[in-house]
Design an enzyme around this catalytic site. Structure first.
Site, PDB file in Angstrom:
ATOM      1  N   LYS A 121       0.859  -1.188   0.000  1.00  0.00           N
ATOM      2  CA  LYS A 121       0.000   0.000   0.000  1.00  0.00           C
ATOM      3  C   LYS A 121       0.889   1.230   0.000  1.00  0.00           C
ATOM      4  CE  LYS A 121      -4.490   0.669   0.275  1.00  0.00           C
ATOM      5  NZ  LYS A 121      -5.510  -0.292  -0.133  1.00  0.00           N
ATOM      6  N   GLY A 233     -21.431   5.945   2.581  1.00  0.00           N
ATOM      7  CA  GLY A 233     -20.590   6.394   1.474  1.00  0.00           C
ATOM      8  C   GLY A 233     -21.404   6.549   0.203  1.00  0.00           C
ATOM      9  N   GLY A 235     -19.152   6.981  -2.777  1.00  0.00           N
ATOM     10  CA  GLY A 235     -18.014   7.035  -3.704  1.00  0.00           C
ATOM     11  C   GLY A 235     -18.116   5.866  -4.671  1.00  0.00           C
TER      12      GLY A 235
HETATM   13  N1  GLU Z   1      -7.209  -0.027  -3.512  1.00  0.00           N
HETATM   14  C1  GLU Z   1      -7.966  -1.204  -3.763  1.00  0.00           C
HETATM   15  C2  GLU Z   1      -8.045  -2.099  -2.543  1.00  0.00           C
HETATM   16  O1  GLU Z   1      -7.840  -1.674  -1.420  1.00  0.00           O
HETATM   17  C3  GLU Z   1      -7.458  -1.945  -4.994  1.00  0.00           C
HETATM   18  C4  GLU Z   1      -6.050  -2.348  -4.908  1.00  0.00           C
HETATM   19  C5  GLU Z   1      -5.535  -2.855  -6.245  1.00  0.00           C
HETATM   20  O2  GLU Z   1      -6.301  -2.930  -7.151  1.00  0.00           O
HETATM   21  O3  GLU Z   1      -4.350  -3.147  -6.295  1.00  0.00           O
HETATM   22  O4  GLU Z   1      -8.384  -3.240  -2.643  1.00  0.00           O
END
Ligand code: GLU
Length: 442
Positions: A121, A233, A235
């Site tokens: 992340k 939400g 979004g």
């Molecule tokens: N940000 C999204 C998640 O938390 C997608 C992560 C991704 O596609 O790599 O699952």
């Protein structure tokens, strides 16, 4: 391409308790399952902390000519099953510990969905609401310049997350390709379809939630056409969850959103069911729904956490972490049977214990919202092959993956008489622990 119109809501229900630490919560969740699985000490030590962490400064010349230094992060929690995978968040309250927690949850998410990727992340402490597109582009390019050698299609593949969009992904890809001197569309996912993205990626997280919900309702002998839901939400995730759930015949009575002008959350309630399109039409580029217009359309608009107090079968927190806590869990009505976690980390372990005692099924985030990363995986496969699938093909494959993942978890939960989230964690953690062992890491 409009950057801001695509931004996911970023300010819904910020953590209310001072001292809340998402990483501590993620470790607490891990420890509980590590005990159940009897994991040995080295494996625990390896998995309860990230493999690698990067924290760096991103100096930017702002539009007014001044220099400003932003803080960027990338955490690679585990890559035993494949390259790290996970989004990049732009958030004013971003912390190293939030990114650590989210990276760990990505490892479990990829493992429970059984895709050959690990968990990572990234983030930048910033508020896109107060930044121009040019300034955001510079932050994206600055982020890549600090980390280019440590990410890439075979190492770590970023994606959008809270308050980042396909446009941010393209700036990151473009800067990376400039540094590396070649075309690497598989560096990053969540790209627009016109430039290496996958059809269906925008819908994937929300639709994935509904594929799982559809199967769970069947198992619970609840007819989807008679079921009701309330969402936190409005979004990307909430939007597409509501869209498909309504298409399947369900009724969404309420959504909520952060109001940029009043600095608080509002719920938008309509007993006969919300209409996604009519709400989208009155939502501004920051994701705030126009209260006056909504009232004219028959919505009851109330400030605060009302989304959680409605008499519905299903609650879907699809905003930020730390939404259902010991402080508000008892406001949930006894008729609620399912809490389907669309956001990452919306239910604290203490609140989950209370829900479990009341017989509410909590479908954990890393299973429920894994549709996003599963589709990201499909995007990476397509990008690396430079050959793109139809939307039907993508969504069909996504449905199969989500349904398979759900039934593996559901069957284990039934067989061992344990909660769904424990079963999901047991499957995910065992898979990652096994990969670490096979590689000879522990
Ligand atoms: N940000 C999204 C998640 O938390 C997608 C992560 C991704 O596609 O790599 O699952």
């Amino acid at each position: 391409m409009q950057v801001k119109s695509e931004l996911k809501q970023g300010k819904v229900n910020p953590s209310k308790e001072a001292g809340f630490n998402a990483f501590k919560m993620a470790q607490q969740q891990f420890d509980r399952i590590a005990d159940k699985l009897n994991l040995d000490e080295p494996t625990r030590e390896l998995l309860r902390n990230p493999l690698r962490e990067y924290s760096f400064a991103i100096p930017i010349r702002m539009d007014d000519g001044t220099m400003k230094v932003f803080r960027g992060f990338r955490v690679q929690h585990n890559d035993a099953r494949g390259p790290c995978k996970g989004g990049i968040r732009f958030h004013p309250q971003e912390t190293a510990d939030t990114v650590r927690a989210l990276a760990m949850w990505m490892t479990w998410k990829c493992a429970v969905a059984d895709i050959p990727l690990g968990g990572g992340k990234g983030g930048v402490i910033c508020d896109p609401h107060n930044l121009s597109e040019r300034e955001q582009e510079k932050i994206c390019r600055g982020w890549v310049r600090q980390i280019a050698r440590d990410i890439g299609p075979t190492r770590d593949v970023p994606a959008p997350d809270v308050m980042t969009s396909g446009q941010h992904m393209l700036w990151i890809m473009d800067e990376y390709q400039t540094i590396m001197g070649g075309q690497y569309p598989g560096l990053i996912t969540g790209k627009p379809v016109e430039l290496g993205g996958s059809r269906g990626r925008t819908e994937a997280t929300g639709y994935g939630l509904v594929y799982i919900l559809r199967e769970l309702l069947k198992e619970q002998k609840i007819e989807i056409t008679k079921s009701t839901a309330s969402l936190q939400g409005f979004g990307n995730v909430a939007h597409y969850t509501a869209e498909l759930f309504i298409e399947y015949g369900g009724t969404v009575v309420s959504v909520s959103c952060w109001d940029q002008n009043d600095n608080c959350t509002y719920s938008y309630y309509k007993q006969k069911g919300i209409d996604v399109k009519e709400l989208v039409n009155i939502t501004d580029r920051f994701g705030t729904i126009d209260k006056k217009q909504a009232e004219k359309l028959g919505y009851k608009v109330t400030p605060g956490d009302d989304w959680l107090t409605h008499e519905v079968d299903i609650l879907i927190p699809a905003a930020l972490e730390h939404s259902i806590t010991v402080e508000n869990v008892n406001d949930i009505k006894p008729c609620v049977k399912i809490v389907l976690c669309g956001a990452n980390g919306p239910v604290t372990p203490e609140a989950e214990d209370i829900l479990d005692k009341k017989g509410v099924i909590v479908v954990p985030d890393f299973l429920a919202n894994s549709g996003g990363v599963v589709c990201s995986y499909f995007e990476q496969v397509q990008s690396n092959q430079n050959y793109y699938w139809t939307k039907e093909e993508v969504l069909g494959k996504l449905d199969n993956k989500m349904t398979d993942a759900f039934f593996k978890v559901w069957e284990l939960a039934k067989r061992k008489k344990i909660r769904v989230s424990d079963a999901a964690y047991m499957i995910a953690i065992s898979r990652v622990a096994e990969a670490c062992k096979m590689r000879g890491w522990v």
